[in-house]
Scaffold this motif. Structure first.
Motif, mmCIF file in Angstrom:
data_model
loop_
_atom_site.group_PDB
_atom_site.id
_atom_site.type_symbol
_atom_site.label_atom_id
_atom_site.label_comp_id
_atom_site.label_asym_id
_atom_site.label_seq_id
_atom_site.Cartn_x
_atom_site.Cartn_y
_atom_site.Cartn_z
ATOM 1 N N GLU A 38 -5.648 -2.361 -5.325
ATOM 2 C CA GLU A 38 -5.657 -1.067 -5.999
ATOM 3 C C GLU A 38 -7.073 -0.546 -6.232
ATOM 4 O O GLU A 38 -7.979 -1.318 -6.542
ATOM 5 C CB GLU A 38 -4.955 -1.236 -7.346
ATOM 6 C CG GLU A 38 -4.436 0.037 -7.926
ATOM 7 C CD GLU A 38 -3.637 -0.240 -9.191
ATOM 8 O OE1 GLU A 38 -3.978 0.321 -10.221
ATOM 9 O OE2 GLU A 38 -2.684 -1.038 -9.116
ATOM 10 N N ILE A 96 6.340 2.955 -1.820
ATOM 11 C CA ILE A 96 5.737 3.441 -0.569
ATOM 12 C C ILE A 96 5.467 2.259 0.363
ATOM 13 O O ILE A 96 5.796 2.287 1.549
ATOM 14 C CB ILE A 96 4.446 4.222 -0.879
ATOM 15 C CG1 ILE A 96 4.796 5.498 -1.649
ATOM 16 C CG2 ILE A 96 3.675 4.553 0.395
ATOM 17 C CD1 ILE A 96 3.606 6.247 -2.205
ATOM 18 N N TYR A 97 4.867 1.192 -0.194
ATOM 19 C CA TYR A 97 4.624 -0.006 0.618
ATOM 20 C C TYR A 97 5.930 -0.537 1.211
ATOM 21 O O TYR A 97 6.018 -0.856 2.394
ATOM 22 C CB TYR A 97 4.018 -1.121 -0.253
ATOM 23 C CG TYR A 97 2.541 -1.002 -0.542
ATOM 24 C CD1 TYR A 97 1.614 -0.748 0.464
ATOM 25 C CD2 TYR A 97 2.053 -1.196 -1.838
ATOM 26 C CE1 TYR A 97 0.251 -0.668 0.182
ATOM 27 C CE2 TYR A 97 0.702 -1.124 -2.129
ATOM 28 C CZ TYR A 97 -0.199 -0.860 -1.117
ATOM 29 O OH TYR A 97 -1.540 -0.789 -1.399
ATOM 30 N N LYS A 131 -4.524 8.875 -10.665
ATOM 31 C CA LYS A 131 -4.516 8.179 -9.369
ATOM 32 C C LYS A 131 -5.249 8.987 -8.304
ATOM 33 O O LYS A 131 -5.705 10.102 -8.549
ATOM 34 C CB LYS A 131 -3.072 7.938 -8.930
ATOM 35 C CG LYS A 131 -2.234 7.190 -9.948
ATOM 36 C CD LYS A 131 -2.631 5.734 -10.006
ATOM 37 C CE LYS A 131 -1.782 4.981 -11.009
ATOM 38 N NZ LYS A 131 -2.262 3.643 -11.268
ATOM 39 N N CYS A 189 2.383 -6.382 -8.289
ATOM 40 C CA CYS A 189 0.994 -5.927 -8.422
ATOM 41 C C CYS A 189 0.389 -6.765 -9.542
ATOM 42 O O CYS A 189 0.759 -6.628 -10.698
ATOM 43 C CB CYS A 189 0.954 -4.442 -8.762
ATOM 44 S SG CYS A 189 -0.713 -3.826 -8.936
ATOM 45 N N GLU A 203 3.426 3.289 -5.938
ATOM 46 C CA GLU A 203 2.922 2.810 -4.654
ATOM 47 C C GLU A 203 3.754 1.650 -4.091
ATOM 48 O O GLU A 203 3.767 1.423 -2.887
ATOM 49 C CB GLU A 203 1.439 2.420 -4.751
ATOM 50 C CG GLU A 203 1.137 1.163 -5.543
ATOM 51 C CD GLU A 203 0.908 1.437 -7.023
ATOM 52 O OE1 GLU A 203 1.346 2.502 -7.509
ATOM 53 O OE2 GLU A 203 0.326 0.575 -7.697
ATOM 54 N N ARG A 211 5.726 1.349 -10.592
ATOM 55 C CA ARG A 211 4.511 1.745 -9.870
ATOM 56 C C ARG A 211 4.939 2.435 -8.577
ATOM 57 O O ARG A 211 5.568 1.809 -7.715
ATOM 58 C CB ARG A 211 3.657 0.514 -9.534
ATOM 59 C CG ARG A 211 2.906 -0.036 -10.709
ATOM 60 C CD ARG A 211 2.117 -1.269 -10.322
ATOM 61 N NE ARG A 211 1.282 -1.679 -11.420
ATOM 62 C CZ ARG A 211 0.035 -1.280 -11.608
ATOM 63 N NH1 ARG A 211 -0.538 -0.472 -10.748
ATOM 64 N NH2 ARG A 211 -0.657 -1.707 -12.643
ATOM 65 N N LEU A 238 -1.124 6.248 0.918
ATOM 66 C CA LEU A 238 -1.618 6.206 -0.470
ATOM 67 C C LEU A 238 -2.871 7.059 -0.648
ATOM 68 O O LEU A 238 -3.529 6.999 -1.686
ATOM 69 C CB LEU A 238 -1.894 4.768 -0.905
ATOM 70 C CG LEU A 238 -0.672 3.858 -1.009
ATOM 71 C CD1 LEU A 238 -1.072 2.475 -1.477
ATOM 72 C CD2 LEU A 238 0.346 4.435 -1.985
ATOM 73 N N TYR A 269 -1.068 2.355 5.631
ATOM 74 C CA TYR A 269 -0.412 2.492 4.320
ATOM 75 C C TYR A 269 -1.415 2.997 3.274
ATOM 76 O O TYR A 269 -1.139 3.923 2.527
ATOM 77 C CB TYR A 269 0.147 1.164 3.802
ATOM 78 C CG TYR A 269 1.194 0.484 4.652
ATOM 79 C CD1 TYR A 269 1.772 1.113 5.754
ATOM 80 C CD2 TYR A 269 1.607 -0.807 4.344
ATOM 81 C CE1 TYR A 269 2.717 0.465 6.521
ATOM 82 C CE2 TYR A 269 2.560 -1.460 5.098
ATOM 83 C CZ TYR A 269 3.106 -0.823 6.196
ATOM 84 O OH TYR A 269 4.035 -1.479 6.947
ATOM 85 N N VAL A 270 -2.570 2.334 3.232
ATOM 86 C CA VAL A 270 -3.498 2.663 2.138
ATOM 87 C C VAL A 270 -4.297 3.938 2.424
ATOM 88 O O VAL A 270 -4.593 4.699 1.511
ATOM 89 C CB VAL A 270 -4.467 1.479 1.829
ATOM 90 C CG1 VAL A 270 -3.686 0.288 1.346
ATOM 91 C CG2 VAL A 270 -5.347 1.126 3.010
#
Lengths: 521, 291
Positions: free
Chosen positions: A490, A373-374, A242, A414, A370, A368, A299, A294-295
């Motif tokens: 992603e 986190i989201y 990742k 996702c 992420e 997952r 992330l 966020y991203v």
């Protein structure tokens, strides 16, 4: 004394056992080998089972009539060309001449027909998720597939690795454990599920010279171990690492890093059968979410901010569609207040206009990282505008159960937006009005008759430009209706030794090792 | 019990199989797959069918690999056995001398040092130890490979040492306690008064008596190791039963999980039986008293 001797004898015997079990390593210095670190995926190599065909394709073993390019477009592969008949019910594929299977047998149109029929017979996914055919016929070098109704994306469907071409004249029972006989640059020589798959050069490959004697795909389930294996030089390519691993591989003299927005979208469906039936609340939720941060920050650039159902990796108007609910927390607070959402009991969270306490059940799954986190970031952002959210983390399977049962206010997923290069099925499945006639459709209760009409139009439209316009229109309605939260798209990373050449990364990750992948001396 | 718990737990093997690619599937396909796997049959019918299979030596077919569960377990067992034997040997090589030293030098610096090691060993989790070992011995010193192939001695060393690390700490404490207890017995004082050397008393009298209580503990460890050690096996890519079990649980591969549970139960029962029998053989007093 006797006991003492017994004990030491026991230790010696144990030590000898260890020595006896420890076999020597086998390696041949003269062979040119590429070593690839992968995560476990296939339990067998039978391509019609589950998604195991994806692995057969990724390992450079299987090929389809059609393949995708780096932009998601269709390219000839085992079919040189294709066209649709005037009545739009038949697709004619011209089968490439001179192609041989890895056992030396020539790939004829008859064998292609047999392979496709085998797939349709053995895979329920083939029969239900792509297209229904009335007949497959051979006319000289042409293969003619006639569908029961006009079907636009037959070539895209046949690019899905499920439809890779296998030699059906051999003992196909052996495919599961010994690998299928296909036409790719490599052929399977050994396979141990959850451990290792070794492929060797296909001497009959039609596409030109194949550089490696062998490619070893070693299953390294742990991400940190996979990262260290690449650092130690034990593998040359590491898949499924990742953005968080990128900092380790900054030395360009030793490592190469490729990245591309993938076809996966992380979205949250909003269940319109509860509080979220009110468009105002849905709009407020989307406006409260700082997806760019966020991203980019949380992330670490591992995704691009979401906005529309179809991710930007496919050319379906991501940039053209304006989001009326882009990040604006003040506006979120205002529309809540203007529409009767007030904090009556002073707990910091608004109640609904009829005084009910709002506590949204946000279901996420744990496989997952992420997603958590989201969800947590969203929970904090939504608290700031006065919307209470409780995050409920479950397994992927439980999430599917909850989605099926409608047991959620928000549910994250996702999801692959276009496994055939075209988003029609994906859009239809999630945003077409649910009905018993179409039980495959969405369970979040979203319904817009205009979206339904556009989707019906899309299903019979064959002109690519018009299809693109229709998809953009459909997406515009979904975004305007604040139907779902599109968190992010992603980004796929690929890390390798800098000596490896010819590696490419595709939005649809059906291809890993091709004949073009080589290693510099 | 485990069969019931699996059936009651959320998650559907058919969904897990069909949606592994991240796509949704039609209800028709889901239903067809449930039928194919026999999941549409009543719970009791499925259980009786499984039980009947067990009595015939058939643990069923894995949902994911479509191979007999027994064959899959046999394929993964040698790696687990290797790891078990190696980690037990390393553990014994460390724990027994350390435990004795710690007891002999009770409350002096060697004891403090060894006790420090044991505190560390029982406190830190296996996965962290494994990653630290990998980072140091494999990545920095290049003494062993990062990725185990499950074949050579060097591949085996690091996962075995990782497993042995925590076990050694636990056993060192046990050996220390047992040896200290024996050292305070009258027969030790008597032997020393008779002029026997400390080493002789230790080897001939103290150790055999001290090791006996460890056998139960050793049996439990053996059972746990033979069941596979999932975390360590995953970190070191070790192709053992622990790895297989985790994969089966994730995929809701019920026959595989059920076979694994049966294996664990059998191995614990067998080892407990062996431990009980061995008590009588190693200390005839126990055998006599039970009669």
């Amino acid at each position: 004394m006797i006991r003492e001797h017994r004990f030491f004898r026991f230790v010696v015997v144990l030590a000898l056992c260890v020595m006896a079990f420890s076999g020597p390593k086998t390696a041949s210095a003269s062979e040119k080998i590429l070593r690839v670190g992968v995560t476990s995926f296939a339990d067998t190599l039978e391509p019609t089972t589950q998604y195991f065909s994806w692995v057969v394709s990724r390992y450079g073993v299987g090929e389809c009539l059609v393949r995708f390019d780096e932009k998601g477009g269709l390219k000839p592969c085992l079919a040189e060309s294709w066209r649709c008949s005037d009545d739009k019910k038949s697709w004619i594929f011209r089968i490439r001449e001179g192609v041989k299977f890895s056992n030396g047998r020539e790939m004829t149109p008859e064998l292609v027909k047999a392979s496709l029929e085998r797939t349709f017979t053995m895979s329920k996914r083939a029969a239900t998720a792509f297209f229904k055919y009335d007949s497959i016929e051979v006319d000289g070098q042409n293969l003619i597939i006639t569908t029961s109704s006009p079907t636009y994306n037959v070539p895209g469907s046949l690019a899905e690795p499920l439809f890779l071409i296998v030699d059906t004249t051999v003992d196909t029972e052996s495919f599961a454990l010994e690998g299928p006989i296909c036409t790719g640059p490599y052929k399977v020589v050994s396979f141990k599920a959850s451990e290792i798959c070794v492929v060797a050069r296909n001497d009959h490959y039609w596409g030109g010279p194949v550089p490696f004697d062998k490619v070893e795909y070693k299953v390294i389930g742990d991400q940190v171990t996979r990262e260290m294996a690449l650092q130690a030089g034990e593998i040359d390519v590491a898949y499924n690492l990742k953005s968080g691993n990128a900092a380790t591989f900054t030395d360009e003299s030793r490592y190469s890093t490729l990245c591309i927005p993938a076809l996966r979208t992380t979205l949250a469906f909003m269940n319109q059968k509860g509080f979220l039936g009110d468009k105002i609340l849905r709009q407020a939720i989307i406006r409260a979410l700082d997806r760019d941060t966020y991203v980019e920050v949380l992330l670490d650039g591992g995704a691009t901010a979401g906005k529309t159902p179809v991710p930007p990796s496919l050319d379906f108007g991501f940039e053209d569609i304006e989001d009326p609910n882009s990040f604006d927390p003040d506006s979120a607070r205002k529309i809540l207040t203007d529409n009767g959402y007030k904090d009556i009991d002073g707990d910091g969270y608004v109640e609904s206009p009829n005084g009910e306490k709002i506590d949204l059940n946000f279901v996420i799954y744990d496989s997952r990282a992420e997603l958590g986190i989201y969800a947590q970031a969203a929970q904090i952002n939504l608290k700031e505008v006065g919307i209470k959210v409780t995050v409920n983390t479950v397994s992927y399977e439980t999430m599917l159960d909850k989605q099926e049962a409608g047991d959620f206010d928000l549910i994250i997923w996702c999801v692959l937006a276009a496994n055939t290069g075209d988003p029609e099925n994906y859009l239809r499945e999630f945003w077409r009005t649910y009905s018993n006639e179409a039980p495959n459709s969405n369970k979040a209760g979203y319904s817009n008759s205009e979206v339904d009409r556009l989707m019906d139009e899309l299903s019979t439209e064959f002109d690519p430009t018009k299809r693109r316009d229709l998809v953009i229109d459909i997406q515009r309605h979904i975004v305007d209706d604040a139907a779902s939260v599109f968190f992010g798209c992603e980004v796929t990373y690929l890390f390798s030794s800098s000596k490896v050449t010819g590696l490419k990364i595709y939005p649809i990750d059906y291809y890993w090792i091709t004949k073009d992948v080589d290693i510099a001396d | 019990m485990s069969f019931s718990l699996m059936s009651l737990s959320p998650g559907d093997p058919a969904e897990a199989m069909l949606m592994s690619g991240g796509q949704s599937v039609s209800p028709e396909l889901l239903e067809a797959t449930r039928q194919e796997l026999g999941l549409n049959r009543p719970f009791l019918v499925r259980y009786m069918s499984w039980l009947w299979g067990v009595f015939r030596g058939d643990l069923g077919i894995s949902y994911t690999s479509k191979q007999p569960v027994v064959d899959r377990m046999i394929a993964f067992f040698p790696a687990t056995l290797k790891l078990t034997v190696a980690s037990l040997v390393i553990m014994l090589i460390v724990a027994i001398p350390f435990g004795i030293l710690s007891a002999l030098y009770c409350d002096r610096w060697p004891d403090y040092l060894i006790r420090g090691f044991t505190f560390l060993g029982v406190s830190v989790p296996n996965f962290w130890v494994g990653l630290m070992f990998l980072s140091f011995f494999a990545l920095r010193l290049h003494l062993v490979p990062v990725v185990s192939s499950g074949q050579g001695f060097s591949d085996l060393l690091l996962p075995a040492v990782t497993l042995a690390f925590a076990m050694s700490a636990k056993y060192t404490r046990q050996v220390r306690t047992a040896v200290l207890e024996e050292l305070h017995q009258d027969y030790v004082l008597g032997a020393e008064v008779r002029g026997e050397s400390r080493v002789s008393v230790l080897c001939r009298e103290v150790l055999p008596n001290a090791v006996l209580p460890l056998i139960t503990l050793l049996g439990l460890s053996l059972g746990s190791l033979l069941g596979g050690t999932a975390v360590v096996e995953i970190i070191f890519s070790w192709p053992g039963l622990g790895n297989l079990a985790v994969h089966a649980i994730t995929a809701r591969d019920y026959p595989m999980v059920q076979g694994y549970v049966l294996w664990i139960s059998l191995i614990y029962m067998t080892i407990n039986l062996i431990v009980d029998i061995s008590y009588g053989r190693l200390d005839p007093r126990i055998g006599r008293s039970s009669r």
